[in-house]
Write a protein that holds these residues in place. Structure first.
Motif, PDB file in Angstrom:
ATOM      1  N   GLU A 102      -9.420   7.049  -0.763  1.00  0.00           N
ATOM      2  CA  GLU A 102      -7.965   7.014  -0.537  1.00  0.00           C
ATOM      3  C   GLU A 102      -7.199   7.946  -1.474  1.00  0.00           C
ATOM      4  N   ASN A 103      -7.849   9.020  -1.870  1.00  0.00           N
ATOM      5  CA  ASN A 103      -7.256   9.995  -2.790  1.00  0.00           C
ATOM      6  C   ASN A 103      -6.819   9.355  -4.107  1.00  0.00           C
ATOM      7  N   GLN A 144      -8.448  14.263  -4.558  1.00  0.00           N
ATOM      8  CA  GLN A 144      -8.375  14.487  -3.099  1.00  0.00           C
ATOM      9  C   GLN A 144      -9.676  14.124  -2.391  1.00  0.00           C
TER      10      GLN A 144
HETATM   11  C1  LIG Z   1      -6.001  12.442   1.174  1.00  0.00           C
HETATM   12  O1  LIG Z   1      -5.755  13.829   1.123  1.00  0.00           O
HETATM   13  C2  LIG Z   1      -6.169  14.554   2.251  1.00  0.00           C
HETATM   14  C3  LIG Z   1      -5.863  16.012   2.025  1.00  0.00           C
HETATM   15  O2  LIG Z   1      -6.365  16.435   0.813  1.00  0.00           O
HETATM   16  C4  LIG Z   1      -5.460  14.050   3.509  1.00  0.00           C
HETATM   17  O3  LIG Z   1      -5.992  14.705   4.643  1.00  0.00           O
HETATM   18  C5  LIG Z   1      -5.688  12.541   3.650  1.00  0.00           C
HETATM   19  O4  LIG Z   1      -4.926  12.063   4.718  1.00  0.00           O
HETATM   20  C6  LIG Z   1      -5.305  11.832   2.370  1.00  0.00           C
HETATM   21  N1  LIG Z   1      -5.654  10.423   2.522  1.00  0.00           N
HETATM   22  C7  LIG Z   1      -4.825   9.417   2.214  1.00  0.00           C
HETATM   23  C8  LIG Z   1      -5.318   8.036   2.460  1.00  0.00           C
HETATM   24  O5  LIG Z   1      -3.716   9.606   1.757  1.00  0.00           O
END
Ligand SMILES: *[C@@H]1O[C@H](CO)[C@@H](O)[C@H](O)[C@H]1NC(C)=O
Ligand SMILES: *[C@@H]1O[C@H](CO)[C@@H](O)[C@H](O)[C@H]1NC(C)=O
Ligand SMILES: *[C@@H]1O[C@H](CO)[C@@H](O)[C@H](O)[C@H]1NC(C)=O
Length: 309
Positions: free
Chosen positions: A253-254, A249
């Motif tokens: 980009e997670n 997380q």
């Molecule tokens: C990654 O995760 C966070 C929450 O943990 C979220 O706010 C964010 O939008 C996510 N980013 C993507 C690129 O998916």
């Protein structure tokens, strides 16, 4: 009384607001202790000299065994010599890198001094003991033997992890508040090199992320994680600092657990205000209580303003 009740109610309201922000609605306003301060360009830029002096002395001593008083004495403007700097036991490649960084810091000090005027160097504590104290706090234990940044390349890189990053987030926080175009140009250019230094240090550490730092049996990645954590705690403005390995997380980009650069959900740099930086480099969590690397406090009008009388 009524005001206090009102304020408590307001604080209670903030909790759900923060929760909503995580879900992607309007972010809450920054906490009072996290808001940008009001100061003119000169004071904002001179504030940065505190960190530039710290980096200059730590890198100069580490690579060469001498500080500004030997290499560029006029830039110190008569400020007291640093305490506890030593030549580090570095391998040839790391020594070359640190020596280059050290000269870059001299350039930065000169550029700032010529542009907005200098201030006398603050008293700096770059002793092994000052780093050991921070590392003990980060690890929430008393490391034995005490952590010595000057002992070898890996320790020196870990100690270096502590410094340019704070300069980097400080510059990111400064630029939007500068009025003059030449001042913004100067600080943008300082930021470029500062973030480069941070990236090099982090990359070199990442290459050894799983290595255990001897004799502590703690990995390099875990050390960086704990140092970032203590900086977040001392800064008192949330999570703006991440170690070399993170849960997905917090990765780009997670999708990554590697975290060679510390950045937010959009991979943008975090930023810090001057009080946050003082809380961190003082090691006290309080911008009015000097300590740590700046035992007598920072120089320049901004740091003085927060100094308890
Ligand atoms: C990654 O995760 C966070 C929450 O943990 C979220 O706010 C964010 O939008 C996510 N980013 C993507 C690129 O998916
Ligand atoms: C430097 O820091 C160490 C560790 O906190 C401390 O023992 C020492 O007294 C400090 N020196 C100065 C001059 O502040
Ligand atoms: C530090 O360690 C002590 C016990 O040694 C523990 O009680 C305390 O919660 C720890 N603090 C943090 C921030 O982990």
């Amino acid at each position: 009384m009524a005001i206090r009740t009102c304020f408590s109610a307001f604080l209670l309201l903030l909790l759900p607001l923060e929760f909503i922000a995580v879900m992607g609605v309007t972010p809450p306003p920054p906490l009072p202790q996290c808001r940008p301060i009001v100061a003119d360009d000169r004071d904002l830029i001179q504030f940065a000299l505190n960190l530039e002096f710290l980096e200059a002395e730590f890198f100069l001593y580490g690579a060469l065994g001498d500080g500004l008083d030997v290499l560029a004495p006029s830039l110190a403007q008569g400020g007291p010599p640093p305490v506890g700097g030593r030549k580090a036991n570095l391998d040839p490649v790391i020594r070359r890198i640190i020596e280059e960084f050290a000269y870059q810091e001299i350039g930065h000090l000169r550029a700032i001094t010529e542009s907005v005027g200098g201030v006398p160097r603050p008293r700096l504590n770059i002793s092994a003991e000052a780093f050991a104290a921070l590392f003990n706090r980060a690890m929430n234990t008393t490391l034995s033997p005490p952590f010595n940044p000057y002992a070898n390349s890996l320790n020196y890189l870990l100690a270096s992890y502590v410094i340019p990053y704070v300069g980097l987030v400080g510059y990111v926080g400064t630029i939007p508040n500068l009025v003059g175009r030449t001042n913004r140009e100067l600080v943008a250019s300082l930021l470029g090199v500062e973030s480069g230094q941070d990236a090099v240090i982090r990359t070199l550490l990442y290459l050894r992320a799983n290595e255990k730092v001897m004799p502590y049996g703690v990995t390099v990645a875990d050390f960086t994680d704990r140092i970032s954590e203590i900086r977040n705690r001392l800064g008192r403005c949330g999570m703006k600092d991440e170690g070399l390995k993170v849960p997905k997380q917090l990765g780009a980009e997670n999708r990554t657990t590697s975290n060679i650069l510390s950045a937010d959900a959009d991979s943008l740099s975090y930023s810090r205000t001057q009080p946050e930086i003082l809380r961190t480099v003082y090691g006290t969590g309080d911008e009015s209580r000097p300590g740590g690397f700046l035992p007598n406090g920072g120089v320049g009008r901004i740091a003085m303003r927060f100094r308890a009388t």
